[in-house]
Structure formats: C-alpha cells, structure tokens
Motif scaffolding. Structure first.
Motif, PDB file in Angstrom:
ATOM      1  N   THR A 177       0.830  -1.199   0.000  1.00  0.00           N
ATOM      2  CA  THR A 177       0.000   0.000   0.000  1.00  0.00           C
ATOM      3  C   THR A 177       0.874   1.263   0.000  1.00  0.00           C
ATOM      4  O   THR A 177       2.090   1.176   0.002  1.00  0.00           O
ATOM      5  N   GLN A 210      -2.905   5.301   3.447  1.00  0.00           N
ATOM      6  CA  GLN A 210      -3.331   4.881   4.783  1.00  0.00           C
ATOM      7  C   GLN A 210      -3.500   6.071   5.721  1.00  0.00           C
ATOM      8  O   GLN A 210      -2.904   7.118   5.510  1.00  0.00           O
ATOM      9  N   GLU A 211      -4.282   5.857   6.749  1.00  0.00           N
ATOM     10  CA  GLU A 211      -4.443   6.855   7.806  1.00  0.00           C
ATOM     11  C   GLU A 211      -3.071   7.240   8.369  1.00  0.00           C
ATOM     12  O   GLU A 211      -2.192   6.377   8.442  1.00  0.00           O
ATOM     13  N   PRO A 212      -2.879   8.476   8.743  1.00  0.00           N
ATOM     14  CA  PRO A 212      -3.863   9.565   8.772  1.00  0.00           C
ATOM     15  C   PRO A 212      -3.880  10.421   7.502  1.00  0.00           C
ATOM     16  O   PRO A 212      -4.471  11.491   7.501  1.00  0.00           O
ATOM     17  N   TYR A 223     -10.610   2.929  -0.174  1.00  0.00           N
ATOM     18  CA  TYR A 223     -11.799   2.425   0.521  1.00  0.00           C
ATOM     19  C   TYR A 223     -11.603   0.962   0.936  1.00  0.00           C
ATOM     20  O   TYR A 223     -12.012   0.539   2.010  1.00  0.00           O
ATOM     21  N   LEU A 224     -10.937   0.208   0.049  1.00  0.00           N
ATOM     22  CA  LEU A 224     -10.695  -1.204   0.344  1.00  0.00           C
ATOM     23  C   LEU A 224      -9.519  -1.397   1.303  1.00  0.00           C
ATOM     24  O   LEU A 224      -9.149  -2.520   1.634  1.00  0.00           O
ATOM     25  N   GLY A 225      -8.925  -0.292   1.724  1.00  0.00           N
ATOM     26  CA  GLY A 225      -7.801  -0.374   2.655  1.00  0.00           C
ATOM     27  C   GLY A 225      -6.489  -0.675   1.967  1.00  0.00           C
ATOM     28  O   GLY A 225      -5.502  -1.021   2.607  1.00  0.00           O
ATOM     29  N   GLN A 246     -14.026   4.953   4.361  1.00  0.00           N
ATOM     30  CA  GLN A 246     -13.780   3.653   4.958  1.00  0.00           C
ATOM     31  C   GLN A 246     -13.839   3.743   6.473  1.00  0.00           C
ATOM     32  O   GLN A 246     -13.742   4.824   7.041  1.00  0.00           O
TER      33      GLN A 246
END
Lengths: 303, 539
Positions: A159, A245-247, A239-241, A256
């Motif tokens: 990711t 990534q956060e933040p 949305y699918l992770g 999500q």
C-alpha cells in the motif's frame, strides 16, 4: 527587442501577439458556447486544482491532528462539514484529500497515457512480429478489469501513495496504447513518413517528430478520460484499505472505517467525501467528453 | 502464588455468581442438537498451525477441529484456575514434590481420519511445542521452561517431569493453541500442519475457500458424549468491521467472537432489541509498539523511551474507549491482577507520568540527545485489522507528532504482517504487535518480553539477559511478594529503562450476539472456549 530592429516590425509582432490572444479567447468562448457541460466540468476541475494547490491556505484546521474533545461534531459554523471519530475537521480533510486525488489522478493518468502513446506509436511504426507480440501482450493486460489489475499490483507492491500510482498507471498503459496504435497505423502509411525515411531520419526521430504529434488527439482524449477513472480507482483502493493509509487525508479513505461505522449517527462523515468523489469524477468525465468531441473529427459538429 | 490464586479464585466466585444470576434462565435450559452456527472472523489464519500462531484468526475457525490435553472449564472459562481434562480424563495432582504430573488419556478419542489418539500423539505434539527442531516455529516454547522431560509410560498415559515445581505449568498446558497432532503426520513432515487440518476435535474440517469461509461438520465419534450440539459451523471472513456488524444485524451471521466497540453494541441493540444478547469482559490483550532493535535509531534506548514518553495513555483511555475496543491503562500484567502495577506504580514508569507536558519535553530532549532530527520520518508497520490496530495506529502517529516525529502507517494483511514481524530483519522500523494470552497467567504472559532467542513471540529482535534472569527468578519463586517485587523490576526495565516494547492500552471485550446462540460464555480471552463443543442454537 534590440535597438537595431525596425519599429514597424516590432509593432507588427505586438499586433500579431494581441491578435493570437484575441483569437484564443474567441475560440475558448466559442468552445464554452458549444460545450457548456464540458466548460462546467473544466471549471470544477480548475477549482479542484486550486483547492489542492492552496490547501494550507484554505483548510481551516490541521487535517491530521486529533482533537478528542471534538469527536463527531455535526456540521456547524466552527466545522462546516462536521468532525470525524478522531475529532478531525472533515472539511480540512476534504481539502487536503483533493491533493491526494489530484496527485494520484494527474500523475497516474499522465504517465499511463504517455507510456501508452510511446508504446502504441512504436507498435504501429515497427509493425510485423513486434506489433503482433506487443498487441497480444496488451490483450493479456486488457483482459483484466481496471480494478482487478490495480488490486493485483497493490497486492504485489504493497500500500501507499506511490504504489497506488503504479497500480493505477499500469492498467492505463495498454488501453492508451491500443487506441493510439490504431491512429498511428494510418499515419504510418502517409507519404511524409516515407519521405522522412528517405531522408535517412532515425526511427526514434520519425516516431517522435512525425508520428507522435499526429496522434495527439486520441492521446489527449484518453488522458482526460483517465483522469476521472484514476480518481475513482484511488478512492476505491483506499476504501478497500489498499490505497493510502491513515492519517493521510484521502477521499476514499474517509469513506472507509469510521464513515461506515458511524453512517447512522454521523452521516456527514460519509456524505461529504462521497460527494467530493462524485462531483470530481463527474467533472472530469464531462470535461473529457467535451475534449473528445472537440478533437475527434468524426464527432466534430459542422456548425 | 497460592495467595494470588485464592484471590483470583474469590474474584472468580463473585463474577460467576453475578453471571449465574444474569444468565440463570439460559443456564437452566437443556441444549438441543442441530443447526449450523455462522460466525464472522475479522482475519484469515496466517497458517493452520496452532503451535506457531498467536492469533484469533487461527483459533476461531480452526480450534473446533482440535482437542487439547487439558482446557479451561467451558462452563467457567473466565477462571484462571478452573481446568478440566479434554483428552486427559482429569487434571492430575502433582507428585514428587510438585515435579511430576501423570495424565491418563481417554481411550475413545479419534482423529477425523479414524486413527485413535494415543499417548504417542501427545508426546509428539509437546515435543514440537517445547523442543521444536530448527526451522519449526513454536510461539509458546518459553511457557514450558520448567519442563525437564516427558514420555508415554503406556499407550494412554503421559508423564511430565519438571525441573522445579511451577504453578505456571498447568495454565501453560491448558493453552487452547496446544492442538494435539497426529504423531504419524508429524513424523512424516513436522510442518504438515501449517497447511493441513487433522484433529480430534468436535468438528471435522470440510472446506476452506480462501478469502471467504471455513466450514466444519460434526465429528460423529467425538470423545465427549453427546457433544457437539451443532451439526456444523461456517466461519465467514469479513475484514471490515461494518460488514461484520451488518452480517449480525441482517442475520447472515450469529456472532463474532473477538469483540466490537461500544458503538457497534449500541447499534445492534437498538436495531434488534431482545434478539441480541450482549456479554462483556475485561480482556487479557494489549497492543504493543515494537521498535525493531536492528533498525537505527530504534536501537537506541533513548529513542524508544521518547516514543513511549510521547503517548498520553491516561487521556487515551478516556477517549479511545469510545471508538475502539481498548480501555484500561496498564503495564505488562493484565490490569486488576494481584501481580499488576497499581496506578501509582505505573506513574513511575516513562510514558505513564501524570504531567504529560513534562513527559513530552523529556521525549524531545532524549531525541535531541540521540541525534534524531525534528520531523524524522519512519513507517509504523501495522496489521490490516480496524479494531483496534488501525485506530490505535492512527492515534499513535498523532501522539508522536507532538514530539516532532512523522510516522506513516504501513498496513499489511494478517499473513504478510506476521511474515514481516517474524522476519528477524530490518524489514520494519516500528511495528504494532500484541500480547494476547489465553489463561490469565502473568508469570508466563510476560514471556513476550524475554530475549528473542528464548521467546518465540518477541519480534523486537533483542536479547536482554537481565530481563531473562528476572523472568526465571519470578517463575521459580513460590513467594508471591517476591514475585510481585521481581515483576515490578521486570516491568521497569522492559518499559522504562530499556523501553524494549511500549504497552499502549489494554482491551475491553464486548460481544453482542444473536440471542439464540447458547452455551457460549465470554472470558477475558478471545482464545478461550472456542472449540464450540458446548454451543447450541435455541429453536
């Protein structure tokens, strides 16, 4: 201007420049009249670009700073679009999210379309076994839907924003290459290409200087069409992770996790990012359609 | 230790009475046979080998296929002292001054392929767990440091000899991960069970569709008469929490055994009313921040200490508990246990100070001293599970921003996440990890922190012989006061002086489930009581 230049010539050049500006302005106005929806799309796209560029000025709050004393605050004068489960201002995250969307969208579309242009032109120009082999390779890539191909690539590389750009870029390449190749095949047969060959120009020079400029219309059409798709893909992956990534603020990511969990009690967390994705994709599609109508001679109105 | 056990026992009696009062009508019911239990699981098992894994993702879908030697009483799973035989007929009293345990096995237990379970299978299993050959991972090897030898004295008797008496032996043996494997299969391939399932549990493996589900059907010759009550089960993998909540809400699943945050409980109760039953418990589970000691600057204790000093644990307890399954501030020991640090003792440890501002000033000073520049960037490796990993990860990143560190979250699905953690390499800088244990048994639960050449689950890649020594001394002394004193020293060294790993917040378990699911009782561990042998569905 130099002292030796005659004043008449300078005046002529200035007049010529002004005339070009006027002509461009008239052409733009005419385009807006002919394609009002496309113009509306262009305005929204321009607006998004400005929001992305000026995010630090526009955003009222730090988009990543947690503020647990303001969790799930509904839209108000202090927080126009409310806050999320970490107390972060939704508007500020949307504003910064435009950066992620535009960065991923523009970079992935440009690189994907440009690589497709180069490969499509080369495939058409060389023809023969190279073209045959290359097109079968493209067939393999195009057999997978965009999102499936992107998912596979993210699974391999992992990711993060850079990998998401790669994941979106790769599936775009064969799509653009296929369209550009069909135009380049026709260009390749034109007499001036034979003339360039007769002059002893290199293959690279013929492709870059004589073929590529004449297939810019399909290239631009594909490029604009890709922009909306790229933003949607980025949002889907996030949305699918599997995207950013956060933040990191990103529209798909905002939909999500918390947005789903709090869809009933804090609907603003889902509504505003959803709207942002919808409006931006819609705007890019309107703009792309208008560009296509303008550049494709078969679709151009005789007026 | 006996005093501790008696205090725990007293607490348990009180809890049991309360539970019994609450569940009285349900307990009085007669179980009925039939039906398929559907439940949702937030992640897929990294492998099928219970000896190697430490995750619920393995226990929930795979434990129903296996038996263990002894287990916690399924009717009383919260007790840290109530153990009953599973393949063993009973839990034996030790002999030879507490150093010999002789287990008599049931003679009616069979594996799913029909072979009888004998003492050879038990011995082969514990050989793999306690003395794994090179290349075979065993997560609970350190739990059995007291074991000297074990052998089959006849076809249905196994004898364990200990180096010294240990109150930690029986709880260690009762771990639900100690699946009994077939000696025949292990002799052929020690790693066969990583990819295959063959047990003697209440259910027989039928199908695994990666990314979708695992199913099992009733073991017709299960050794506990009349059990299991269910015809089978279907474990559905659903990574997203909202999906799991909706699955229960929509009736596609009846339960999720791990735990939901308070908001999901409220939503389900509001939507389904009496069709939902909620069980809650403290949770013997905590998220740890694991700095990789092989990766600079995290090889420097000052930097690791700064990471801990930046975290507002007391504040986090208040607000994170509203959105995540975490709640309690604690040290290395399950909060509330007699061996756990009191709030005052915790406040002496870096990262638990009352004055957060002073704590963060000290963190900045340490970073400066260690030569870490302002805005230093690193990746926080995390598991692709929302609750509570990604939420706590996002919170930590914000906490570290307060001391000028810029962390970026790098999320991997469960399988690759563990591969990275176990790589013993520089593949991650700082990772989220967890210490979730089954039976509350702090003396062994803290084995996570001992050197990585002794603990199979220390992923921070360090050796600390001082900690190892404290661990050994704690486990050898029968004096509870001395155990507590040693535990404080162990805690201070692990969390403060060396800051090898950082404890975040302890979890809180909330299980809202369909009211027709009966025979399952919550415990402080999401690993315990998961073989589903006692679960039944009310008509």
């Amino acid at each position: 201007m130099t002292a030796s230049e005659p004043p008449v010539q300078v005046a002529r050049e200035a007049t010529s420049g002004a005339l070009t500006g006027v002509r461009l302005g008239r052409a733009a106005l005419s385009w807006v009249r002919q394609k009002p929806l496309g113009a509306a799309g262009a305005v929204i796209v321009l607006g998004m670009l400005l929001v992305a560029l000026l995010a630090p000025v526009i955003a009222p709050y730090d988009p990543v700073r947690n503020a647990f004393d303001r969790m799930h605050v509904p839209p108000s004068t202090a927080h126009w679009f409310g806050t999320d489960q970490f107390g972060r201002d939704v508007l500020s995250r949307l504003v910064y999210g435009a950066r992620t969307a535009m960065l991923v969208g523009l970079v992935a579309s440009f690189i994907g379309a440009s690589l497709g242009l180069m490969l499509g032109v080369a495939s058409a120009y060389f023809g023969g076994r190279f073209d045959l082999f290359f097109q079968r390779l493209m067939d393999i890539f195009m057999a997978f839907p965009l999102i499936i191909m992107a998912l596979a690539i993210v699974s391999i590389f992992g990711t993060g924003a850079h990998n998401v750009i790669v994941a979106i870029t790769v599936p775009f390449i064969p799509r653009c290459a296929r369209v550009v190749r069909s135009s380049a095949l026709a260009v390749r047969e034109l007499p001036y290409i034979d003339a360039a060959r007769a002059c002893g120009f290199s293959h690279a020079r013929i492709m870059l200087h004589h073929v590529a400029p004449n297939v810019m219309a399909p290239y631009l059409i594909m490029l604009t069409a890709f922009l909306g798709q790229a933003i949607l893909l980025e949002a889907s992956l996030s949305y699918l992770g599997l995207g950013v990534q956060e933040p990191t603020p990103a529209w798909g990511l905002m939909l999500q996790g918390g947005a789903e969990e709090y869809a009933e009690s804090a609907p603003w967390m889902a509504i505003f990012p959803g709207l942002a994705i919808t409006v931006s994709v819609f705007a890019f599609n309107l703009f792309g359609d208008a560009v296509r109508d303008t550049l494709d001679p078969r679709l151009r109105s005789t007026g | 230790m006996q005093r501790i056990q008696s205090r725990i026992g007293l607490a348990w009696v009180v809890t049991s009475l309360l539970l019994a009062a609450a569940c009285g009508p349900a307990l009085a019911e007669t179980p009925t046979h039939g039906g398929i239990l559907t439940f949702v699981v937030p992640a897929e098992p990294p492998s099928f080998d219970g000896h190697r894994e430490t995750t619920f993702a393995l226990i929930h879908p795979i434990a129903p296929f296996y038996s263990v030697l002894i287990r916690v009483n399924p009717d009383n799973p919260g007790s840290p002292t109530d153990f009953v035989g599973d393949l063993a007929l009973e839990v034996p009293e030790p002999t030879d001054n507490g150093t010999t345990y002789t287990f008599k096995l049931r003679q009616n237990a069979t594996f799913a392929d029909g072979q009888r379970v004998t003492a050879d299978d038990v011995v082969a299993t514990f050989n793999k767990i306690i003395f794994p050959p090179a290349g075979v991972a065993s997560a609970r090897r350190a739990f059995f440091s007291m074991v000297d030898t074990f052998y089959a004295s006849d076809a249905f008797t196994v004898v364990f000899k200990l180096h010294h008496p240990s109150a930690a032996f029986i709880p260690a043996l009762a771990s639900p991960f100690n699946f009994i494997y077939s000696a025949k299969q292990l002799a052929q391939d020690m790693r066969w069970y990583e990819h295959q399932v063959l047990g003697s549990g209440p259910f027989i493996f039928t199908e695994h569709q990666p990314g979708a589900f695992i199913t099992g059907r009733r073991h017709p010759n299960y050794h506990h008469a009349g059990q299991p009550y269910l015809d089978g089960f279907r474990a559905i993998f659903a990574k997203k929490q909202s999906l799991r909540v909706q699955a229960i809400r929509g009736g596609r699943a009846m339960i999720e055994f791990r735990g939901f945050p308070p908001k999901s409980r409220q939503d389900l109760v509001r939507a389904l009313g009496e069709a939902i039953t909620v069980q809650e418990s403290d949770w013997n589970c905590v998220l740890l921040v694991t700095p990789n000691h092989l990766v600079p600057p995290f090889d420097d204790a000052r930097v690791r200490r700064a990471l801990s000093l930046a975290i507002d644990r007391w504040g986090g307890s208040t607000y994170l508990s509203k959105i995540a399954v975490v709640k309690t501030v604690g040290g290395v020991v399950f909060p509330g246990h007699p061996l756990a640090a009191s709030a005052d003792e915790l406040r002496e440890i870096a990262g638990y100070w009352e004055d957060l501002e002073a704590s963060r000033i000290e963190a900045r000073r340490l970073l400066q001293q260690a030569g870490v520049p302002e805005g230093f960037r690193f990746k926080l490796h995390n598991r692709g599970v929302d609750q509570p990993y990604k939420i706590v990860g996002t919170w930590l990143i914000d906490q570290w921003r307060h001391i000028g560190l810029n962390a970026e979250q790098w999320v991997q699905p469960t399988g690759p996440f563990f591969q990275t953690l176990r790589s013993q390499s520089k593949r991650f800088a700082v990772s989220m990890d967890f210490n979730c244990q089954a039976v509350v048994n702090p003396l062994l639960d803290v084995s996570k922190f001992v050197s990585n050449d002794r603990s199979g689950i220390n992923y921070a890649n360090y050796q600390d012989r001082v900690l190892d020594d404290l661990f050994d001394r704690m486990n050898r002394t029968p004096d509870t006061a001395e155990q507590r004193r040693l535990m404080r020293r162990f805690e201070k060294r692990a969390l403060d002086e060396q800051a090898h790993m950082l404890v975040t917040l302890w979890w809180y378990r909330i299980i809202p489930h369909r009211s027709n699911v009966r025979g399952w009782t919550i415990s402080p561990s999401h690993y315990l009581n998961q073989d589903l042998s006692t679960v039944w569905l009310a008509p």
